[in-house]
Design a protein around this motif. Structure first.
Motif, PDB file in Angstrom:
ATOM      1  N   LEU A  47       8.131  92.750 121.384  1.00  0.00           N
ATOM      2  CA  LEU A  47       7.476  91.834 120.459  1.00  0.00           C
ATOM      3  C   LEU A  47       6.437  90.948 121.138  1.00  0.00           C
ATOM      4  O   LEU A  47       5.682  90.255 120.453  1.00  0.00           O
ATOM      5  CB  LEU A  47       8.521  90.965 119.748  1.00  0.00           C
ATOM      6  N   TRP A  48       6.395  90.954 122.449  1.00  0.00           N
ATOM      7  CA  TRP A  48       5.318  90.225 123.126  1.00  0.00           C
ATOM      8  C   TRP A  48       3.988  90.938 122.899  1.00  0.00           C
ATOM      9  O   TRP A  48       2.974  90.308 122.635  1.00  0.00           O
ATOM     10  CB  TRP A  48       5.608  90.124 124.626  1.00  0.00           C
ATOM     11  N   GLU A  49       4.003  92.240 123.007  1.00  0.00           N
ATOM     12  CA  GLU A  49       2.767  93.000 122.812  1.00  0.00           C
ATOM     13  C   GLU A  49       2.466  93.216 121.334  1.00  0.00           C
ATOM     14  O   GLU A  49       1.305  93.262 120.934  1.00  0.00           O
ATOM     15  CB  GLU A  49       2.870  94.363 123.509  1.00  0.00           C
ATOM     16  N   HIS A  50       3.520  93.354 120.527  1.00  0.00           N
ATOM     17  CA  HIS A  50       3.337  93.695 119.108  1.00  0.00           C
ATOM     18  C   HIS A  50       4.159  92.736 118.253  1.00  0.00           C
ATOM     19  O   HIS A  50       5.328  93.001 117.967  1.00  0.00           O
ATOM     20  CB  HIS A  50       3.777  95.134 118.843  1.00  0.00           C
TER      21      HIS A  50
ATOM     22  N   MET B 286       3.720  85.576 127.402  1.00  0.00           N
ATOM     23  CA  MET B 286       3.505  86.450 126.252  1.00  0.00           C
ATOM     24  C   MET B 286       2.016  86.612 125.952  1.00  0.00           C
ATOM     25  O   MET B 286       1.526  87.729 125.743  1.00  0.00           O
ATOM     26  CB  MET B 286       4.232  85.886 125.030  1.00  0.00           C
ATOM     27  N   LEU B 287       1.281  85.511 125.966  1.00  0.00           N
ATOM     28  CA  LEU B 287      -0.153  85.569 125.682  1.00  0.00           C
ATOM     29  C   LEU B 287      -0.902  86.351 126.760  1.00  0.00           C
ATOM     30  O   LEU B 287      -1.810  87.134 126.459  1.00  0.00           O
ATOM     31  CB  LEU B 287      -0.714  84.148 125.563  1.00  0.00           C
ATOM     32  N   LEU B 288      -0.510  86.147 128.015  1.00  0.00           N
ATOM     33  CA  LEU B 288      -1.147  86.879 129.108  1.00  0.00           C
ATOM     34  C   LEU B 288      -0.891  88.381 128.984  1.00  0.00           C
ATOM     35  O   LEU B 288      -1.786  89.196 129.221  1.00  0.00           O
ATOM     36  CB  LEU B 288      -0.628  86.370 130.455  1.00  0.00           C
ATOM     37  N   LEU B 289       0.333  88.736 128.602  1.00  0.00           N
ATOM     38  CA  LEU B 289       0.660  90.151 128.457  1.00  0.00           C
ATOM     39  C   LEU B 289      -0.064  90.768 127.267  1.00  0.00           C
ATOM     40  O   LEU B 289      -0.636  91.857 127.363  1.00  0.00           O
ATOM     41  CB  LEU B 289       2.172  90.328 128.291  1.00  0.00           C
ATOM     42  N   ARG B 290      -0.052  90.058 126.154  1.00  0.00           N
ATOM     43  CA  ARG B 290      -0.619  90.604 124.917  1.00  0.00           C
ATOM     44  C   ARG B 290      -2.128  90.794 124.999  1.00  0.00           C
ATOM     45  O   ARG B 290      -2.677  91.780 124.482  1.00  0.00           O
ATOM     46  CB  ARG B 290      -0.268  89.690 123.740  1.00  0.00           C
TER      47      ARG B 290
ATOM     48  N   ASN C  61      11.711  89.868 123.294  1.00  0.00           N
ATOM     49  CA  ASN C  61      11.978  89.799 121.846  1.00  0.00           C
ATOM     50  C   ASN C  61      12.651  88.477 121.492  1.00  0.00           C
ATOM     51  O   ASN C  61      13.532  88.407 120.641  1.00  0.00           O
ATOM     52  CB  ASN C  61      12.808  90.991 121.359  1.00  0.00           C
ATOM     53  N   ILE C  62      12.194  87.417 122.155  1.00  0.00           N
ATOM     54  CA  ILE C  62      12.759  86.085 121.934  1.00  0.00           C
ATOM     55  C   ILE C  62      12.473  85.575 120.520  1.00  0.00           C
ATOM     56  O   ILE C  62      13.086  84.614 120.054  1.00  0.00           O
ATOM     57  CB  ILE C  62      12.228  85.089 122.990  1.00  0.00           C
TER      58      ILE C  62
END
Length: 315
Positions: A72-75, A177-181, A109-110
């Motif tokens: 869910l970090w990416e999507h 999360m933002l860096l990964l996405r 998926n936090i």
């Protein structure tokens, strides 16, 4: 907040479930189901995982997904993940409907910590073919930690994802999360690795695992987790730290089975026989060992046990 405080808090607030000799659990972690795009590392193992889930369902196992099941970090839109891996979710729904699904959330998926998010995305979905909303995991309550307690011996086993206290993946997870996405996701496709992830950073991985072992040493509780993507099964004189590994490696899908008051690590992978046919094989790579062997409160030489630092695939 450090690992000691975060793991202790998770332990104190864990969902408690009692088990005995007749109980059967299969534990996988870090499935990272994506949208079936080039960045979806789970896609290559989808067929194997589908077979594995059906295997354990038919044998009556409870499936514990120890965090990072959905990427869910990416999507953020779960719909894309569900559509990409609908066959997997059909089997997961069978587990849920049979009260055999335990969903633990991790850092990736936090969002499952948010009851409103879960209700909106996981309870039901819109069936475009029949043009109506249908149940998926209606009423599911994802948890941070599961504490298994033996009905006879009262032995405790704590199951968490393992990101607790990992600063950049816990307290500052939104930044990661933002860096990964928007950054590392695209660089990863062309070969660059995210240094904030313990799965990609050897130093960070060892640091996280040392903190797990310190917690076990202090609290005398057997620990099963994921997060580092490195399978662990303690050898003689090791502290009872277990790690499920992950489900996105090309070399196989490791998992931990608990059944008949024993514990073992298994590995599922595609193999080619002498006849040239491909098949999915299950191999026991460590164990089985009696579960009470890892009951910290009854180990006479517990203080002499050492941290478990070796990868099972490196031995």
């Amino acid at each position: 907040m450090n690992t000691e405080k975060r793991l202790t808090k998770a332990y104190e607030n864990a969902a408690v479930e009692y088990f005995d000799k007749n109980s059967k659990y299969i534990i996988f972690s870090d499935v990272h189901r994506g949208d079936d795009s080039v960045s979806d590392e789970f896609a290559r193992n989808q067929a194997v995982f589908h077979h594995v889930l059906n295997y354990y369902y038919k044998k009556g196992y409870i499936y514990v997904e120890a965090g990072d099941g959905d990427e869910l970090w990416e999507h953020k839109n779960f719909k894309h993940i569900r559509l990409a891996h609908k066959d997997i979710f059909i089997v997961l729904k069978k587990y849920f409907d049979s009260d055999k699904l335990r969903m633990i959330y991790g850092n990736h998926n936090i969002y499952l910590k948010d009851k409103k998010y879960v209700k909106k995305h996981y309870y039901q979905f819109y069936d475009e073919y029949n043009q109506q909303r249908v149940d998926l995991f209606n009423g599911i309550v994802p948890i941070e930690a599961l504490l298994l307690k033996h009905k006879v011996t009262e032995q405790e086993i704590l199951i968490v994802h393992g990101h607790q206290g990992d600063l950049i993946n816990d307290q500052f997870w939104r930044i990661s999360m933002l860096l990964l996405r928007y950054f590392w996701r695209f660089l990863h496709i062309v070969g660059f690795e995210n240094p904030s992830s313990p799965a990609r950073n050897l130093y960070k991985r060892h640091k996280v695992e040392k903190n797990y072992n310190k917690w076990i040493k202090k609290h005398k509780v057997m620990l099963i987790c994921g997060h580092t993507h490195r399978p662990k099964f303690p050898k003689k004189y090791d502290l009872p730290y277990f790690n499920t590994g992950c489900c996105i490696n090309t070399r196989g899908i490791p998992g931990i089975e608990i059944a008949d008051d024993s514990i073992q690590m298994v590995d599922w992978r595609i193999k080619v026989g002498k006849d040239g046919f491909m098949r999915i094989d299950r191999t026991v790579v460590r164990g089985p060992e009696p579960i009470d062997k890892y009951d910290c409160k009854n180990i006479n030489d517990f203080n002499d046990l050492k941290p478990n630092c070796s990868d099972i695939y490196d031995e």
